[in-house]
Design an enzyme around this catalytic site. Structure first.
Site, mmCIF file in Angstrom:
data_model
loop_
_atom_site.group_PDB
_atom_site.id
_atom_site.type_symbol
_atom_site.label_atom_id
_atom_site.label_comp_id
_atom_site.label_asym_id
_atom_site.label_seq_id
_atom_site.Cartn_x
_atom_site.Cartn_y
_atom_site.Cartn_z
ATOM 1 N N ASP A 1 0.830 -1.202 0.000
ATOM 2 C CA ASP A 1 0.000 0.000 0.000
ATOM 3 C C ASP A 1 0.867 1.256 0.000
ATOM 4 O OD1 ASP A 1 -2.336 1.476 0.121
ATOM 5 O OD2 ASP A 1 -3.155 0.362 1.814
ATOM 6 N N ASP B 1 -10.647 1.913 -3.336
ATOM 7 C CA ASP B 1 -11.195 1.631 -2.010
ATOM 8 C C ASP B 1 -12.711 1.562 -2.039
ATOM 9 O OD1 ASP B 1 -8.948 1.187 -0.576
ATOM 10 O OD2 ASP B 1 -8.793 3.188 0.289
HETATM 11 C C1 GLA Z 1 -5.735 1.860 2.259
HETATM 12 C C2 GLA Z 1 -6.093 0.693 1.362
HETATM 13 C C3 GLA Z 1 -7.147 -0.148 2.022
HETATM 14 C C4 GLA Z 1 -6.630 -0.632 3.365
HETATM 15 C C5 GLA Z 1 -6.229 0.548 4.226
HETATM 16 C C6 GLA Z 1 -5.549 0.092 5.489
HETATM 17 O O1 GLA Z 1 -6.786 2.758 2.362
HETATM 18 O O2 GLA Z 1 -6.506 1.134 0.113
HETATM 19 O O3 GLA Z 1 -7.494 -1.237 1.203
HETATM 20 O O4 GLA Z 1 -5.550 -1.496 3.144
HETATM 21 O O5 GLA Z 1 -5.331 1.414 3.535
HETATM 22 O O6 GLA Z 1 -5.131 1.126 6.269
#
Ligand code: GLA
Length: 743
Positions: free
Chosen positions: A477, A547
């Site tokens: 990420d 997301d």
């Molecule tokens: C980001 C990612 C999510 C998740 C969060 C965790 O927003 O896109 O899928 O992994 O971080 O903090």
């Protein structure tokens, strides 16, 4: 595939499908002649050049009133010597000048394609798959050698381009070093860009080209949610199924610019590369600078034809490694189910329930490391929180693999919280400008990945955990844009290099991990789709596309994303309702019908669901397993745009044409709505198929399904037909189309 004509010093790159013609202009610089459908040449191409006198033109040579760089179609233009359009290169020299004059020296043509050191790029598996032209140019005043690289692939409608500078003279500053430039003869184009925001990435926006510059770019340090480096130029009458279009894909994950400029004379210049804003590379004597690669595609088979060309090349010759051609596991991700709040017992119960449903991979998302109980602490400390997970990641991973599932883990390698052991030990390792405020995003700071010792430290932490535990998947990420970008390790002169050096550090870490753990499946992520680009695909064959897990929003995102990215690379999950991001309720089958067209998984706590939904999920998983190759690697067609219509539709067809799946997704119920019919694509006209998933099951030949189509009217009308099933807002249908063997 590459022919040189010495009579007019031109090069014709052709594979029978496309032609790309460039030439050495009378001033020794490189000119553009043609890119498009393959053409057969009767003689040399000098007649393709137009030169005529125009007022207000600047002519480089005395007594010359025809040749001017303003009126020449070029390949890699420089500024401030007659051409007033966007340059591909700008070099600031010791005396303050930014003029360069790169003249042809010699060229080489060879089979295959060279790798670009430290950078992602397309590749070939054997030298006969591609041919490369290296054009060596030289600027006498600065003594800089510029090599323009052109690769044509034997079977693809694509040219790979990049540029490499080697400084033989005094130090200079590269202010602009784009990956490509091209001047089209006309401007009868529409620009299709893929723009949006966090949770609303890659929406298709189409606008006619007009006089002046239209561009998209990012100066956020990642390719971004806001704009994608991939753009299309299409003819106004090009549809999904017919007509001409060009695609421009930058194989890069940092700041970028993709721009089109229409000049006074209707010529369209396209440039693509690292964004010149905040970029300045100090090139000293003997040093080289290699630009990222730009992949330039052409198709006359509509936008679907263009996308299919792109899918094949990106899936098979940009993505690499063990997972490239393999079916991707069905995963369940813990994030929307638990966020930071879990313990080992909860995770094991969660995994067990998922295993019982048929899920193949359990992914433990954020919250397992350091003192990470919310987003204020822990980033940088990549060792397990033993209060939450007493068996550690090694123990937990073994327990989960013993259940018969694979285990995957979330990392955010590039970031640090101030409340972390790493930050306490190395407060100077973050990007920050001396004496200036340093902004945070989600309480986190960006580690200075332009520094090898920072990358080494993160590598060692990750290597330890990945080698000790049973880990077969990593979600990488990156959750904030970069600000106050400045590296404590670089001199004042080199601060314009930090953004690019940072990305090179990211690529270096990826490369080392991939080499050390070739069987791990990497999924890239940046708050969802903030780094969904062809550069990432070279390291991570799939990307968490957004997301947003709301099915309707996902339909838009995946529709746009499919224009430039292969379906196997689009991470797509079924989540709970009401949805986190939209508070919307969509039917469970629609959530699955949307996520099937991607690297499929779940992102919810199965313990929340009633038994009836659990049985539905078991059926979904069994169905996806049976059809996984078709969904992930089939030929994908967009059929009806949800950006335009109340229903969106797409389909995937197996390579042999014997099987297909078609998803139709409604937005809202409408009273007394019209009849609807949908023509399918890519089937074999004389093969009889059985169609299931609609109101009735029946058989039809491919010709009927493609030319008459499927009736997809639904029962939201006030007068319901008895043969139609009940429907609701956000309803969807998945038609399964299977060839019937005829005796
Ligand atoms: C980001 C990612 C999510 C998740 C969060 C965790 O927003 O896109 O899928 O992994 O971080 O903090």
């Amino acid at each position: 595939m590459i022919h040189y004509s010495s009579s007019d010093r031109s090069f014709h790159l052709t594979n029978g499908r496309i032609s790309y013609i460039l030439h050495i202009m009378q001033n020794g610089q490189v000119g553009h002649r043609y890119f498009g459908k393959a053409i057969r040449l009767a003689e040399n191409t000098s007649h393709m050049n137009e030169m005529s006198y125009r007022p207000l033109t600047a002519f480089p040579d005395e007594n010359e009133f025809l040749f001017s760089t303003e009126h020449q179609r070029q390949e890699y233009p420089s500024p401030n010597a007659g051409d007033f359009r966007m340059p591909a290169v700008s070099i600031r020299q010791g005396n303050g000048s930014n003029i360069s004059d790169f003249r042809y020296q010699y060229h080489c043509i060879y089979d295959g394609k060279p790798a670009l050191s430290g950078l992602p790029a397309s590749y070939c598996e054997s030298p006969d798959e591609a041919a490369t032209l290296e054009l060596h140019l030289h600027d006498a005043i600065t003594d800089i050698e510029l090599t323009l690289l052109y690769t044509i692939f034997r079977d693809r409608c694509c040219i790979a381009r990049s540029a490499c500078f080697r400084n033989g003279g005094a130090p200079v500053d590269l202010d602009t070093a784009m990956s490509m430039g091209i001047d089209f003869y006309d401007s009868d184009f529409e620009l299709v860009q893929f723009s949006g925001a966090w949770s609303r990435e890659r929406h298709m926006i189409t606008t006619p080209l007009r006089a002046g510059v239209q561009s998209v770019g990012s100066v956020r340090g990642h390719s971004s949610h806001n704009h994608n480096p991939f753009i299309i130029l299409k003819r106004p009458d090009t549809t999904e199924h017919a007509g001409e279009s060009y695609g421009f894909h930058l194989v890069y994950s940092g700041n970028f610019l993709s721009a089109a400029e229409v000049d006074t004379f209707g010529v369209t210049r396209v440039v693509q590369g690292i964004h010149p804003q905040n970029f300045c590379w100090h090139l000293v004597t003997g040093e080289s600078f290699q630009t990222p690669e730009s992949l330039v595609f052409w198709s006359d088979e509509g936008m679907n034809g263009l996308s299919q060309e792109i899918h094949t090349l990106l899936r098979t010759r940009v993505a690499r490694g063990y997972w490239r051609d393999r079916e991707r596991p069905i995963l369940i991700n813990s994030w929307e189910a638990t966020t930071f709040h879990f313990d080992e017992e909860k995770i094991l119960a969660f995994a067990e329930k998922a295993r019982d449903c048929g899920v193949e991979l359990f992914v433990l998302d954020d919250g397992w490391f350091g003192r990470r109980n919310d987003d204020t602490a822990g980033l940088g400390d990549w060792y397990p929180n033993l209060e939450k997970i007493p068996s550690g990641i090694t123990g937990l991973s073994r327990k989960i693999t013993a259940m018969g599932m694979q285990f995957g883990l979330w990392f955010e390698p590039e970031m640090v919280n101030k409340d972390s052991d790493l930050y306490r030990a190395h407060p100077d390792w973050i990007l920050q400008t001396p004496k200036r405020q340093v902004s945070h995003g989600r309480n986190q700071y960006v580690l200075d990945f332009s520094r090898p010792e920072v990358v080494d430290c993160i590598y060692l932490q990750m290597e330890k955990i990945l080698s000790e535990a049973d880990i077969s998947y990593v979600k990488w990420d990156m959750n904030r844009s970069m600000t106050e970008v400045y590296s404590a390790a670089l001199s004042a002169k080199r601060q314009g290099e930090v953004f690019h050096r940072y990305i090179l550090g990211v690529y270096d870490l990826y490369e080392r991990l991939i080499r050390r753990f070739p069987h791990i499946l990497f999924e890239s992520c940046s708050s969802g789709g903030g780094r969904c680009d062809a550069g990432m695909l070279y390291y991570a064959p799939q990307c968490w596309a957004s997301d947003t897990t709301d099915a309707h929003e996902r339909l838009l995102i995946q529709y746009g994303t499919s224009c430039g990215y292969p379906i196997s690379s689009i991470g797509a999950h079924v989540a709970a309702v009401p949805n986190w991001q939209t508070n919307r309720r969509t039917p469970l089958h629609t959530r699955a019908n949307t996520a099937y067209f991607g690297a499929f998984g779940y992102e919810l706590n199965l313990h929340w669901l009633p038994e009836e939904e659990i049985s539905q999920i078991k059926e979904q998983i069994a169905f996806y397993k049976q059809n996984r190759r078709l969904f992930q690697f089939g030929t994908f067609y967009r059929l009806q745009s949800p950006f335009t219509y109340n229903s969106g539709a797409w389909m995937s067809v197996s390579e042999d044409g014997m099987q297909a799946v078609c998803g139709v997704y409604k937005t809202l119920n409408r009273p007394v709505c019209g009849y609807q019919k949908l023509c399918l694509r890519g089937l074999l006209p004389d093969v009889k198929y059985r169609i299931t998933g609609g109101d009735k099951e029946y058989t039809a030949y491919g010709s009927e399904l493609m030319y008459f189509g499927l009736l997809i009217s639904d029962a939201s009308s006030s007068e319901r037909r008895p043969d139609m099933r009940e429907t609701c807002d956000f309803d969807s249908r998945l038609y399964v189309i299977t060839a019937e063997l005829e005796g």
